[in-house]
Every structure is written in C-alpha cells, then in structure tokens.
Write a protein that holds these residues in place. Structure first.
Motif, PDB file in Angstrom:
ATOM      1  N   ARG A  82       0.827  -1.210   0.000  1.00 47.86           N
ATOM      2  CA  ARG A  82       0.000   0.000   0.000  1.00 47.86           C
ATOM      3  C   ARG A  82       0.857   1.254   0.000  1.00 47.86           C
ATOM      4  O   ARG A  82       0.543   2.240  -0.667  1.00 47.86           O
ATOM      5  N   ARG A  83       1.958   1.236   0.756  1.00 49.88           N
ATOM      6  CA  ARG A  83       2.828   2.404   0.795  1.00 49.88           C
ATOM      7  C   ARG A  83       3.502   2.644  -0.546  1.00 49.88           C
ATOM      8  O   ARG A  83       3.752   3.787  -0.943  1.00 49.88           O
ATOM      9  N   THR A  84       3.821   1.554  -1.251  1.00 47.51           N
ATOM     10  CA  THR A  84       4.409   1.710  -2.576  1.00 47.51           C
ATOM     11  C   THR A  84       3.422   2.380  -3.524  1.00 47.51           C
ATOM     12  O   THR A  84       3.781   3.286  -4.294  1.00 47.51           O
ATOM     13  N   VAL A  85       2.173   1.945  -3.478  1.00 51.55           N
ATOM     14  CA  VAL A  85       1.151   2.559  -4.322  1.00 51.55           C
ATOM     15  C   VAL A  85       0.967   4.028  -3.937  1.00 51.55           C
ATOM     16  O   VAL A  85       0.820   4.904  -4.795  1.00 51.55           O
ATOM     17  N   GLU A  86       0.984   4.311  -2.615  1.00 52.66           N
ATOM     18  CA  GLU A  86       0.881   5.695  -2.174  1.00 52.66           C
ATOM     19  C   GLU A  86       2.004   6.544  -2.742  1.00 52.66           C
ATOM     20  O   GLU A  86       1.815   7.707  -3.111  1.00 52.66           O
ATOM     21  N   LEU A  87       3.189   5.958  -2.803  1.00 57.45           N
ATOM     22  CA  LEU A  87       4.340   6.681  -3.341  1.00 57.45           C
ATOM     23  C   LEU A  87       4.121   7.043  -4.806  1.00 57.45           C
ATOM     24  O   LEU A  87       4.365   8.170  -5.245  1.00 57.45           O
ATOM     25  N   VAL A  88       3.655   6.071  -5.582  1.00 52.13           N
ATOM     26  CA  VAL A  88       3.402   6.315  -7.007  1.00 52.13           C
ATOM     27  C   VAL A  88       2.334   7.389  -7.192  1.00 52.13           C
ATOM     28  O   VAL A  88       2.491   8.332  -7.980  1.00 52.13           O
ATOM     29  N   VAL A  89       1.238   7.272  -6.449  1.00 52.80           N
ATOM     30  CA  VAL A  89       0.164   8.253  -6.563  1.00 52.80           C
ATOM     31  C   VAL A  89       0.651   9.629  -6.114  1.00 52.80           C
ATOM     32  O   VAL A  89       0.297  10.660  -6.703  1.00 52.80           O
ATOM     33  N   GLY A  90       1.488   9.656  -5.065  1.00 46.09           N
ATOM     34  CA  GLY A  90       2.014  10.929  -4.594  1.00 46.09           C
ATOM     35  C   GLY A  90       2.855  11.628  -5.635  1.00 46.09           C
ATOM     36  O   GLY A  90       2.751  12.848  -5.829  1.00 46.09           O
ATOM     37  N   VAL A  91       3.713  10.878  -6.320  1.00 40.14           N
ATOM     38  CA  VAL A  91       4.515  11.464  -7.395  1.00 40.14           C
ATOM     39  C   VAL A  91       3.599  12.038  -8.477  1.00 40.14           C
ATOM     40  O   VAL A  91       3.802  13.159  -8.964  1.00 40.14           O
ATOM     41  N   ALA A  92       2.608  11.263  -8.861  1.00 34.46           N
ATOM     42  CA  ALA A  92       1.703  11.714  -9.922  1.00 34.46           C
ATOM     43  C   ALA A  92       0.934  12.971  -9.513  1.00 34.46           C
ATOM     44  O   ALA A  92       0.793  13.918 -10.296  1.00 34.46           O
ATOM     45  N   ILE A  93       0.429  13.010  -8.276  1.00 37.86           N
ATOM     46  CA  ILE A  93      -0.316  14.177  -7.802  1.00 37.86           C
ATOM     47  C   ILE A  93       0.582  15.417  -7.788  1.00 37.86           C
ATOM     48  O   ILE A  93       0.203  16.495  -8.256  1.00 37.86           O
ATOM     49  N   GLY A  94       1.775  15.253  -7.230  1.00 43.14           N
ATOM     50  CA  GLY A  94       2.684  16.393  -7.142  1.00 43.14           C
ATOM     51  C   GLY A  94       3.059  16.950  -8.497  1.00 43.14           C
ATOM     52  O   GLY A  94       3.066  18.172  -8.704  1.00 43.14           O
ATOM     53  N   ILE A  95       3.369  16.072  -9.433  1.00 42.16           N
ATOM     54  CA  ILE A  95       3.743  16.526 -10.767  1.00 42.16           C
ATOM     55  C   ILE A  95       2.552  17.152 -11.478  1.00 42.16           C
ATOM     56  O   ILE A  95       2.673  18.183 -12.151  1.00 42.16           O
ATOM     57  N   GLY A  96       1.377  16.553 -11.327  1.00 41.11           N
ATOM     58  CA  GLY A  96       0.191  17.116 -11.969  1.00 41.11           C
ATOM     59  C   GLY A  96      -0.126  18.513 -11.466  1.00 41.11           C
ATOM     60  O   GLY A  96      -0.399  19.431 -12.256  1.00 41.11           O
TER      61      GLY A  96
END
Length: 402
Positions: A82-96
């Motif tokens: 779950r934390r790995t998925v959170e990391l991926v989503v976090g990168v995407a949100i920040g860049i977006g």
C-alpha cells in the motif's frame, strides 16, 4: 621501558590497526552485498522506464519516468505494498499540480509555496499516509523549480511518473524481485541474536549477583526493539513479495516460519524485559536465588539461538522446543528450593516466554501453555518420586512402615 617492550607494544598497536582495517573492509563489503540487489533493481527500473517513455511513447525528455521508478523501488524496501502505491500516486499528484500551476500562473517563490500547499492538501484529501504526502510535495517542488511552461505539454510529466511508478512495481514484483528469504533472514538474525545474548547476560548477572550487568542487558534489549520492528516489517514485506512475485512462490514454505513466528518472538522480547527488571529487584532486595533459576534463563537463551539456526536452515524447530521446555522444567525447581516474591515472578516470566517461543515454532495457542505445564509437572513428579523413595529407604528422613 626497554626497546623490546617498546617493539612489542608497537607490534600490538599495529596488529590492532590491521584488525580494525580488515573488519572495516569486511563490514563495507557486507553492506555492498546487501545493497547490490536494490541497486540492480533501481538500475533496471530506470532503464526500462526511460525506454518506454522515450522510445515507445515518444517523450523527448522523460526524466521523471526513471526518477519515479527509482523512488518507488528505493522506498518500497521493507514497506507494505500500500505504501508503494501511495508513493506512485504521490509522485503523480505532485507533478500534476506542479504542471498546472506552471501553466496557469508561472513560476516564482509564492508559486512554489502554493504548489506545496495544494499538493499536500490533495494528498490528504485522498486519505494518503506520510509517504504520499511527502512525495506529492517534493515532486511538485521539483516541477515548479526545475521546469518551465515551455518544457513540454501540460501534464506530460504526470504520465511520465505513472510510467516510472508502474515500471518500478513491475520490476519489484515480477522482473527482478528480491529474494524474500534473504531479506527476512537479514532482519531476523540480529533480532534473535540480541534476544539470545540478552538472556545469557541476564543469567550471568543473576548467577553472580551483579544487578548492574542485568541492567546493561536490559538496556541492550530495549535498544533491540528497532531490530524487532525491522523483523516484523520484513515479515510483512516478504509475504507480500511472495504473493505478487511468481518467481518466489517456491519460498512460501520456508517463509511461513518467519512470518508466523515474528509476532511471538516480539512478545518474548517484551516478557524478557519484564523478567530482567524483576531479576534486578530480586537482587536489590537480597532474595534467595536458587541455582536452577539462572540455569533456566541460560537454557531459554540457548532455545532462542537454536530457533535462529533452525529457521535459517528451514528445519523443523524441534531442538528449540526441547530446549525451551527444559528451561520451563528447570525453572519449576525454584519453588522447591525457595524463592521470594520477585523470584516467583521471574519463574512465571520464564514460563510465559517459553510459551511464546513454542508458539513461534508453530505450536498451537492452547497447546503451548499445556506443554509448559506438563514440563513443569514432570519435574515436580520427579521430585515427588525422589522424596518418596528417600522416605521409604532405611534411614530416610521420613517415617518408615511400622
């Protein structure tokens, strides 16, 4: 001081320095070996992410794709999926969010601050934990400070991050998964070794009446809490690794010993710390300490060390169970030989810790305390039989038949 003595002293110092150098090189090499699998994963993930984003999708400079892949792999070691998925989503949100701010209002100091506020707010809104929040904010800052609106079309880096994150997950679970047995053994060994050493040190301190030595062992056991936390996290990560990585499915049987026993070993650590504090109280109060009590604690330490060895071999922990039950039986003798209040608590803690170790070896919840009671009962029956035989012998302490 003579010349001979000086030469001997110099030789001793040089030998010590050579020993330190060898140990330093050996420790460094061990760290390199431990870190190389992750380095290989990150290198493979970065290369594949760049290839897909640049050569397959056609992005001219997809630098966020390999960055996201590396961040995903590096941050997922010892953490839950779950934390790995959170990391991926976090990168995407920040860049977006960073791309959107650049497109609408340009760059500058107040824009950077606004990017961080919006990224953290968005991460919190989706219920993200610390990894997602931190990664969202840092990724947004990177976009807002290192890129301009002319760098590319809006939100292209958002998709670069998704590509990199997906590649990182694929490398971690399918293409080059870490060996879960290696990971969990490296985490379990220092925890079990610390527990075994602590028990042996407590036994020695109790035997010699040295409360200070027992206190030092207790401090070491408190410090070892971090090792046990790492063991628990590694057990969770290893079970998830096996679940998602087909190449590691054959390791399920050997892993189950560690995964199922991790919690019970942690319980044993906590009970041993209680035992150590009560030993210090007994020594401070000057209570009578029967010889069997430090012997039982030594046997308990031996059982933990045997557990470490048998788990490492993937063997059924039969020797661990036998040694642990011997510790319980030996502790039961203390009541007959005489113990004070704190000594009685030490006996109870030995028995509880033995139950924890039996549970760690796969014994069922109800069976473990029953085996401990039987072990203590056998010892008691043996003492009763010896006393009865002594009374029945001519000249025995008991009254013979009339």
């Amino acid at each position: 001081m003579t010349d001979v003595e000086s030469q001997r002293g110099l030789a001793a110092v040089l030998a010590e320095l050579r020993g330190r150098s060898r140990s330093g090189i050996g420790a460094g090499w061990s760290r390199v070996r431990a870190g190389f699998p992750l380095a290989a994963q990150a290198g493979l993930g970065a290369g594949i992410a760049w290839f897909i984003a640049h050569d397959v999708i056609g992005r001219p400079s997809p630098f966020f794709a390999p960055i996201a892949a590396v961040i995903t792999l590096a941050s997922s070691v010892g953490q839950r999926a779950r934390r790995t998925v959170e990391l991926v989503v976090g990168v995407a949100i920040g860049i977006g969010i960073g791309d959107g701010i650049i497109l609408l209002i340009g760059t500058g100091p107040w824009q950077v601050g606004l990017v961080v506020v919006l990224a953290i707010t968005a991460a919190a809104a989706v219920g993200g934990g610390t990894p997602l929040v931190v990664q969202s904010a840092s990724s947004a800052v990177l976009v807002a400070t290192l890129t301009t609106p002319r760098t590319g079309l809006p939100y292209t880096r958002f998709f670069d991050a998704l590509v990199g994150g997906a590649v990182g997950l694929a490398v971690m679970t399918v293409l080059l998964p870490l060996n879960p047995l290696t990971v969990i053994r490296r985490a379990a060994d220092p925890a079990l070794q610390a527990l075994a050493d602590g028990l042996h040190a407590i036994a020695e301190g109790l035997k010699s009446g040295d409360a200070g030595a027992v206190g030092g062992a207790l401090d070491q056991l408190r410090t070892a809490e971090a090792n046990f936390t790492g063991f628990d996290q590694a057990a969770t990560a290893a079970s998830e690794n096996v679940a998602f990585a087909p190449a590691r499915w054959r390791a399920r049987g050997a892993l189950s010993q560690y995964v199922e026993g991790a919690d019970h070993v942690t319980y044993a650590l906590r009970n041993v710390r209680v035992l150590a504090r009560r030993v210090m109280t007994a020594l401070g109060d000057g209570e009578q300490i029967p010889e069997c009590l430090p012997t039982s604690i030594t046997l308990l330490g031996d059982a933990v060390d045997l557990l470490r060895q048998e788990w490492a071999k993937g063997a059924e922990p039969i020797a661990t169970r036998e040694r642990a039950l011997r510790a319980a039986a030996e502790s039961g003798r203390a009541y007959d030989e005489g113990v004070g209040f704190s000594g009685g608590v030490v006996v109870a803690q030995v028995r509880t810790t033995v139950s924890d170790l039996l549970r760690a070896t796969g014994i069922e919840y109800a069976e473990a305390p029953r085996l401990v009671r039987r072990a203590v009962g056998w010892q008691a029956r043996g003492r009763t039989a010896r006393k009865s035989a002594g009374r029945s012998r001519p000249g025995g302490s008991g009254r013979g038949p009339s």
